[in-house]
Design an enzyme around this catalytic site. Sequence first.
Site, PDB file in Angstrom:
ATOM      1  N   MET A 140       0.834  -1.203   0.000  1.00 37.98           N
ATOM      2  CA  MET A 140       0.000   0.000   0.000  1.00 37.98           C
ATOM      3  C   MET A 140       0.869   1.255   0.000  1.00 37.98           C
ATOM      4  O   MET A 140       1.808   1.367   0.779  1.00 37.98           O
ATOM      5  CB  MET A 140      -0.921  -0.051   1.232  1.00 37.98           C
ATOM      6  CG  MET A 140      -1.823   1.143   1.367  1.00 37.98           C
ATOM      7  SD  MET A 140      -2.988   1.246  -0.029  1.00 37.98           S
ATOM      8  CE  MET A 140      -3.176   3.013  -0.124  1.00 37.98           C
ATOM      9  N   GLU A 141       0.479   2.194  -0.853  1.00 37.22           N
ATOM     10  CA  GLU A 141       1.305   3.365  -1.167  1.00 37.22           C
ATOM     11  C   GLU A 141       1.114   4.559  -0.234  1.00 37.22           C
ATOM     12  O   GLU A 141       1.324   5.695  -0.660  1.00 37.22           O
ATOM     13  CB  GLU A 141       0.981   3.806  -2.597  1.00 37.22           C
ATOM     14  CG  GLU A 141      -0.423   4.416  -2.806  1.00 37.22           C
ATOM     15  CD  GLU A 141      -1.487   3.440  -3.309  1.00 37.22           C
ATOM     16  OE1 GLU A 141      -1.330   2.234  -3.087  1.00 37.22           O
ATOM     17  OE2 GLU A 141      -2.476   3.909  -3.896  1.00 37.22           O
ATOM     18  N   GLU A 143       4.544   0.758  -5.772  1.00 37.02           N
ATOM     19  CA  GLU A 143       4.115   1.598  -4.642  1.00 37.02           C
ATOM     20  C   GLU A 143       4.859   2.931  -4.663  1.00 37.02           C
ATOM     21  O   GLU A 143       4.273   3.977  -4.402  1.00 37.02           O
ATOM     22  CB  GLU A 143       4.329   0.887  -3.304  1.00 37.02           C
ATOM     23  CG  GLU A 143       3.676  -0.485  -3.182  1.00 37.02           C
ATOM     24  CD  GLU A 143       2.216  -0.547  -3.599  1.00 37.02           C
ATOM     25  OE1 GLU A 143       1.510   0.467  -3.463  1.00 37.02           O
ATOM     26  OE2 GLU A 143       1.779  -1.621  -4.075  1.00 37.02           O
ATOM     27  N   HIS A 202       3.395   5.283  -7.202  1.00 40.86           N
ATOM     28  CA  HIS A 202       2.126   5.880  -6.778  1.00 40.86           C
ATOM     29  C   HIS A 202       2.330   7.264  -6.154  1.00 40.86           C
ATOM     30  O   HIS A 202       1.383   8.041  -6.073  1.00 40.86           O
ATOM     31  CB  HIS A 202       1.443   4.991  -5.729  1.00 40.86           C
ATOM     32  CG  HIS A 202       0.465   3.990  -6.291  1.00 40.86           C
ATOM     33  ND1 HIS A 202      -0.477   4.315  -7.242  1.00 40.86           N
ATOM     34  CD2 HIS A 202       0.263   2.676  -5.991  1.00 40.86           C
ATOM     35  CE1 HIS A 202      -1.214   3.240  -7.509  1.00 40.86           C
ATOM     36  NE2 HIS A 202      -0.788   2.232  -6.769  1.00 40.86           N
TER      37      HIS A 202
HETATM   38  N1  TRP Z   1      -3.433   0.562  -3.650  1.00 40.48           N
HETATM   39  C1  TRP Z   1      -2.735  -0.676  -3.427  1.00 40.48           C
HETATM   40  C2  TRP Z   1      -1.881  -0.921  -4.638  1.00 40.48           C
HETATM   41  O1  TRP Z   1      -2.317  -1.313  -5.660  1.00 40.48           O
HETATM   42  C3  TRP Z   1      -3.558  -1.873  -3.234  1.00 40.48           C
HETATM   43  C4  TRP Z   1      -4.629  -1.917  -2.213  1.00 40.48           C
HETATM   44  C5  TRP Z   1      -5.900  -1.561  -2.348  1.00 40.48           C
HETATM   45  C6  TRP Z   1      -4.589  -2.556  -0.972  1.00 40.48           C
HETATM   46  N2  TRP Z   1      -6.644  -1.928  -1.267  1.00 40.48           N
HETATM   47  C7  TRP Z   1      -5.864  -2.546  -0.426  1.00 40.48           C
HETATM   48  C8  TRP Z   1      -3.556  -3.135  -0.286  1.00 40.48           C
HETATM   49  C9  TRP Z   1      -6.146  -3.154   0.770  1.00 40.48           C
HETATM   50  C10 TRP Z   1      -3.839  -3.717   0.928  1.00 40.48           C
HETATM   51  C11 TRP Z   1      -5.117  -3.750   1.457  1.00 40.48           C
HETATM   52  O2  TRP Z   1      -0.756  -0.607  -4.657  1.00 40.48           O
HETATM   53 ZN    ZN Z   2      -1.426   0.261  -6.965  1.00 40.16          ZN
END
Ligand code: TRP
Ligand code: ZN
Length: 849
Positions: free
Chosen positions: A255-256, A290, A293
């Site tokens: 997660m970013e 990440e 992002h």
């Molecule tokens: N935004 C994250 C990515 O693609 C992924 C993501 C979305 C995520 N919802 C999540 C990660 C819930 C962990 C839990 O890089």
């Molecule tokens: Zn992403």
Amino acid sequence: MRDASPKTIYLNEYEPFPYDVEKVELTFDLHPTKTRVKSRIAFRPKPDRKGDFFLHGENLKLISSTIDDVPVSPEITSEGLTCAVPDQPFVWQAEVEIDPQNNTALEGLYMSNGMYCTQCEAEGFRKITYYPDRPDVMSVFTVRIKGPHPVLLSNGNPVSASDNHAEWHDPWPKPAYLFALVAGDLVAHTDSFTTRSGRAVDLNLYVRRGDEGKCDFGMRALKASMRWDEEVYGREYDLDIFNIVAVDDFNMGAMENKGLNIFNSSAVLASPETSTDVNFERIEAIIAHEYFHNWTGNRITCRDWFQLCLKEGLTVYRDSQFTSDMRSAPVKRISDVIDLRARQFPEDQGPLAHPVRPESFQEINNFYTATVYEKGAEVIGMLRCLVGAEAYSKALDLYFERHDGQACNIEDWLRVFEDTTGRDLTQFKRWYSQAGTPRLTVKDAWYNGTYILSFTQNLAPSATTPDPQPQVIPIVTGLLSPAGEEIVASQVLELTEPAQSFTFEGLKDRPIPSVLRGFSAPVVLESELASDHTGFLLAHDTDPFNRWEASRTLARSSLLTILTEGAAPDPAYLDGIRTVLRDDTLDPAYRALMLNLPSQSDLATALHDAGQVPDPQAIWEAVETMRQAQADHLAELLPELYRTHQVRDDYQPNAAQTGHRSLANAALGLLARNNGPTLAQSQFGAADNMTQQIAALAVLLRLNAGKNALEAFEEQWKNDRLVMDKWFGLQVTQADPGAVAATARTLTQHPDFNWKNPNRFRAVLGALAMHHAGFHAADGAGYDMLADWLIRLDPVNPQTTARMCTPFQTWRRYDAGRQAKIAQALDRILATPNLSRDTTEMLTRIRGN
Ligand code: TRP
Ligand code: ZN
């Protein structure tokens, strides 16, 4: 509580939030079951506002709330609160209590092995405090953390830190889904990076004690990503510090969060002894993803969750460009297409089909899909192909310049391309609004010196796209002479009509066409050419993707004739790959991919498309027949391939060594079919890296000769969680179809089967579902077992449960007996009291009427 009528959210009902959030201050007093969160939020009414003051909030115990220091009593529901507020700027303050210890859903603030961490995307922040939890509400956050932990982290730059206390300030306005907090007894692997304008950035990778030895590769990947984004996209990092934290219990890859990326430990921790080459490459890509992002997602974010592909499609596209630059571009492209066909095509052609930009949803977590991510990236690749690399760069520069600090939509994105190129993208936009995989046919004709290629496109109607319209499809095409020379270099044919022809003049001989080079559009291509040139393209195509695709086409049609006519494996295919494998000028990684066969699930789709009912057991046997034919046909070549591609140098996870190992291990697998387990046993015994060790173990298990190795492996790695995930998964993956469910069941009784950990759950149940013939065993044992575990996991972790429903999405392909068993399993899950919104939505869509 299961909602009697679950609420559907629609794209066309978007309304902005009626207030601006000028700043946010949060104070966390950490406690495993009674964490207190104080918020102080400055709101300013928007002049043209519509609607009430509503703050999201779920599972929160409200202790107190004030507006401008005067206590208020808001009206609270299970989804949030409303409150009468002044007509001018005001300060909202609240204190809530939450219970991270018992948060098993891994959303909001939760605990993993004694550490606190957060996951707020998409809608987890509302489980931390009352807030307008939507991506178009952006604000500057200051965070204070109190807790008895040596490491206390949040977004942005550190302001102060002392014993049991830390303060962080993030100067960049951001939506709440990018908020993060981490607290624990962690160790840092540190480094630094100087941006091209001279900003010094401290880099830290925080891990649990014992994992220090698995940080080096991730840190190097991070620095490479930072440099690449400066060089290729002109994007620099924008804080004094960049932190990554590895967490064992995590629903997705990573997660970013702004300045504080949180990773599933499987997506960042790596060492040669414990990680395979494939793991290294995936980790490098996720770290890049990440990091990228930070610009595509964080500095420019999404207006609402329907625009998810704005950040995800683009960031996947960027990370694949990065991998192509760091490693082999053709190998990366082929791997991406294999993955697209395995995960996105079934989605696009089944009951879960949705456009890259969906228009409605019940639970947004269910839309983090292969369509949004991978097809979303393909759409960007097509756009770049249509406008050209230079215009693409200019459009991206304009995008960053025009939209920095904003929450945008797909219209904003396409407009920067229209404004830089003057091109009308109205038809192109259908790629974002129409679900389904277009089918393309190609025919050719030759009249004295003129060569004509004629295409048709067809998109099947689906629930979300009942009346499909033609899309613009970029078909990269080259023409070869009968001698194998490229006589017309690759060019982009733009198919815009339902049927359209392209003419090539002034040719001496009838050429051989190579169409859809590089897989320039995510379509299914059906050839109606006057003669079949697949063997020729396998031998001569100058486009590496299409050369590989030719081997795939030959393999697929041979497998289909084995299945439908009881034919023998096609000697032309076997000769063709033998020639390629002998060619030492070709990258070993590429040659290894030439041995790869279409997946059994792909074959099931192909049979279904041909009007037949796929029999998973027969497909399994056909693939076994083909593998054996490869082993026999290549028998003379294999020992030498195995020997020459042994790596003598110290292990490096780079593309060159990875290629050698993948070719040698492919040879090992084939050799074992005729020569037995000896070679695999010695490789297993001598291996000093996981790539070699696990490849040998897989071969031994396949031969039912793996008992001792399996025990030795467990003894060696029982204290390493990530390696033990492999140990669990591999036993299921390598089992015979009839033994899959029983093997999985035994593993779920192992003392280390911690089913609440998503990685471990997926290791066993995910492997069960991915084993095509095993999952679809005629007795229904695979279906029942998955259903049992989904019922058990749902109240604990709805998000992972809902994702694990997707193996059922292809169920309509199979025979009546299997369909009845699957329907029974689906209905049994659906009948579970209090089933989560996530799982209910997925199963209702899959089940259909
Ligand atoms: N935004 C994250 C990515 O693609 C992924 C993501 C979305 C995520 N919802 C999540 C990660 C819930 C962990 C839990 O890089
Ligand atoms: Zn992403």
